[in-house]
Enzyme design. Structure first.
Site, mmCIF file in Angstrom:
data_model
loop_
_atom_site.group_PDB
_atom_site.id
_atom_site.type_symbol
_atom_site.label_atom_id
_atom_site.label_comp_id
_atom_site.label_asym_id
_atom_site.label_seq_id
_atom_site.Cartn_x
_atom_site.Cartn_y
_atom_site.Cartn_z
ATOM 1 N N HIS A 15 1.008 -1.355 0.171
ATOM 2 C CA HIS A 15 -0.062 -0.123 -0.131
ATOM 3 C C HIS A 15 0.924 1.236 -0.189
ATOM 4 O O HIS A 15 1.522 1.607 0.795
ATOM 5 C CB HIS A 15 -0.901 0.049 1.017
ATOM 6 C CG HIS A 15 -1.972 1.314 1.257
ATOM 7 N ND1 HIS A 15 -3.135 1.078 1.331
ATOM 8 C CD2 HIS A 15 -1.416 2.539 1.253
ATOM 9 C CE1 HIS A 15 -3.689 2.098 1.573
ATOM 10 N NE2 HIS A 15 -2.888 3.085 1.083
ATOM 11 N N HIS A 17 1.382 5.300 -1.574
ATOM 12 C CA HIS A 17 1.006 6.617 -2.495
ATOM 13 C C HIS A 17 2.512 7.214 -3.229
ATOM 14 O O HIS A 17 3.338 7.418 -2.332
ATOM 15 C CB HIS A 17 0.521 7.597 -1.721
ATOM 16 C CG HIS A 17 -0.614 7.128 -0.967
ATOM 17 N ND1 HIS A 17 -1.948 7.285 -1.475
ATOM 18 C CD2 HIS A 17 -1.010 6.505 0.189
ATOM 19 C CE1 HIS A 17 -2.837 6.597 -0.735
ATOM 20 N NE2 HIS A 17 -2.397 6.089 0.283
ATOM 21 N N LYS A 101 -9.495 -0.277 -5.919
ATOM 22 C CA LYS A 101 -9.324 0.660 -4.552
ATOM 23 C C LYS A 101 -10.839 0.916 -4.184
ATOM 24 O O LYS A 101 -11.286 1.832 -5.134
ATOM 25 C CB LYS A 101 -8.215 1.511 -4.557
ATOM 26 C CG LYS A 101 -8.066 2.283 -3.271
ATOM 27 C CD LYS A 101 -7.643 1.406 -2.057
ATOM 28 C CE LYS A 101 -7.821 2.111 -0.642
ATOM 29 N NZ LYS A 101 -6.647 2.710 -0.251
ATOM 30 N N HIS A 176 -4.763 -0.635 5.966
ATOM 31 C CA HIS A 176 -4.108 -0.204 7.133
ATOM 32 C C HIS A 176 -4.937 -0.043 8.164
ATOM 33 O O HIS A 176 -5.547 0.912 8.556
ATOM 34 C CB HIS A 176 -4.015 1.467 6.667
ATOM 35 C CG HIS A 176 -4.898 2.091 5.858
ATOM 36 N ND1 HIS A 176 -6.353 2.178 6.029
ATOM 37 C CD2 HIS A 176 -4.874 2.856 4.559
ATOM 38 C CE1 HIS A 176 -6.856 2.937 5.178
ATOM 39 N NE2 HIS A 176 -6.021 3.258 4.180
ATOM 40 N N ASP A 249 1.393 2.513 3.614
ATOM 41 C CA ASP A 249 0.832 3.813 3.298
ATOM 42 C C ASP A 249 1.507 5.019 3.475
ATOM 43 O O ASP A 249 1.242 6.113 3.801
ATOM 44 C CB ASP A 249 -0.294 3.686 4.459
ATOM 45 C CG ASP A 249 -1.479 4.757 3.943
ATOM 46 O OD1 ASP A 249 -1.677 5.130 2.731
ATOM 47 O OD2 ASP A 249 -2.320 5.160 4.773
HETATM 48 O O1 DOR Z 1 -3.124 9.449 5.699
HETATM 49 C C1 DOR Z 1 -3.488 9.133 4.568
HETATM 50 N N1 DOR Z 1 -2.975 9.733 3.429
HETATM 51 N N2 DOR Z 1 -4.534 8.361 4.596
HETATM 52 C C2 DOR Z 1 -5.089 8.030 3.291
HETATM 53 O O2 DOR Z 1 -5.957 7.260 3.078
HETATM 54 C C3 DOR Z 1 -4.758 8.805 2.035
HETATM 55 C C4 DOR Z 1 -3.385 9.350 2.154
HETATM 56 C C5 DOR Z 1 -3.038 10.301 1.041
HETATM 57 O O3 DOR Z 1 -3.182 9.959 -0.021
HETATM 58 O O4 DOR Z 1 -2.325 11.354 1.486
HETATM 59 ZN ZN ZN Z 2 -3.258 5.191 1.679
#
Ligand code: DOR
Ligand code: ZN
Length: 350
Positions: A15, A17, A101, A176, A249
């Site tokens: 997971h 970003h 997702k 998460h 995450d």
């Molecule tokens: O803390 C987070 N940041 N939780 C999420 O679900 C998205 C993520 C983000 O894209 O910044």
């Molecule tokens: Zn996330």
């Protein structure tokens, strides 16, 4: 000098970003230096919705990869009420995507296009169950009348469990998880239910965010909960149970977008995650289970082979020095600070 060495298969991040553009170029090396594969979240603006979107995002990621880094992005599509099941199926069969997702609309960063009416995605979920394409779930309800600390537990009861009863064959990853209810539900689910756990939720609780001054760099969604939940997550992650695997995450935001009146949710941890995890697993006397959590359980759930290559984690007596933030052309992104010295180093970090 005390030194301890642990060799494990190269880990994956289930997971992650990565964003796009300059941010992507700045943060990708922190992941590709440490991980062989990662599940790439689709919450760009606009989101990654079609196979075409995913294919071109994948190209941009590969183009940003530093020379010599051996890294495979596992793409995902963002489920909307108008997602086309044929497009999904084709993207999965061609090997382009590894999951879809589900963000409940409004749950988190860039989730405006998420699902409001779950009846509208019934056809797509049926198809996914048929072809074995996993649904990756951001498990929080978004109703204003549900307290933010209860949103995960309420989601499990009112959304996730009904979906799983309706589609018992559907492979689901609870992304998460942050609560003991999440741990218990994931455990009770059988082979087609998995759960990712972040590094930071093993380390911080809600006091860390709020006591002695507000700590924007500890703010993420789902928000860290009270201590008993952190302990439940640590027990789950270090148990070796195949249900649980690492999803950092890691979610970079520019400092200026976190340190302001309405700061963004997200913790950037790719660079020092393996050091943090070795610390946590050692504290739990479970170093022998780190490989299962970071390198074996995830691929097994997704039906992939574990990585052949290995990494060496080495514990020295000197603290490992990580930069407090990484630079981007638009400003720094602060790295997760666990609040203690990290002694475990990835020796063969790329
Ligand atoms: O803390 C987070 N940041 N939780 C999420 O679900 C998205 C993520 C983000 O894209 O910044
Ligand atoms: Zn996330």
């Amino acid at each position: 000098m005390s030194e301890t060495r642990l060799t494990i298969r190269r880990p994956d991040d289930w997971h992650l970003h990565l964003r796009d553009g300059e941010m992507l170029k700045s943060v990708l090396p922190s992941t590709s230096a440490n991980f062989r594969r990662a599940i790439i979240m689709p919450n760009l603006v606009p989101p990654v919705v079609t196979s075409q979107d995913a294919a071109s995002y994948r190209e941009r990621i590969l183009a940003a990869l530093p020379a010599g880094h051996d890294f495979t992005p596992l793409m995902t599509l963002y489920l909307t009420e108008t997602t086309d099941a044929d497009d999904l199926e084709q993207a999965f069969r061609s090997g382009l995507i590894a999951g879809v997702k589900l963000y409940p609309a409004g749950a988190t960063t860039n989730s405006q296009s998420g699902v409001r009416d779950f009846d509208k995605v019934t056809g797509v979920l049926e198809r996914m169950a048929e072809i074995g394409l996993p649904l990756l779930v951001h498990g929080e309800v978004t109703s204003a009348d549900v307290d933010i600390f209860d949103r995960e537990a309420v989601f499990i009861e009112t959304v996730l469990d009904p979906i799983r009863r309706k589609f018992p064959e559907l492979k689901v990853v609870m992304e998460h998880i942050t609560t003991e209810e999440g741990v218990a539900y994931a455990k009770s689910g059988g082979d087609n239910l998995g759960a990712t756990i972040t590094t930071h939720h093993l380390i911080i609780n809600r006091n860390d965010i709020l006591v002695g001054g507000i700590k924007p760099h500890f703010y993420c969604l789902p928000v860290a909960k009270r201590e008993k939940h952190r302990l439940a997550l640590r027990a789950a992650a270090t148990s070796g149970d195949a249900t649980f695997f690492l999803g950092t995450d890691s979610a970079p935001h520019l400092d200026q977008n976190k340190l302001c009146e309405c700061g963004c949710a997200g913790i950037f941890s790719s660079l020092n995650t393996m050091s943090c995890l070795a610390h946590v697993f050692e504290e739990e006397e479970a170093l022998g289970k780190l490989e299962a959590f970071a390198s074996l359980n995830g691929p097994a759930f997704y039906g992939m082979a574990p990585n052949e290559a290995t990494i060496d984690l080495v514990k020295g007596s000197e603290k490992v020095s990580y930069p407090p933030s990484i630079p981007t052309p638009d400003g720094p992104v602060t790295l997760f600070n666990p609040g203690y010295d990290l002694l475990w180093k990835v020796e063969n970090q790329l």
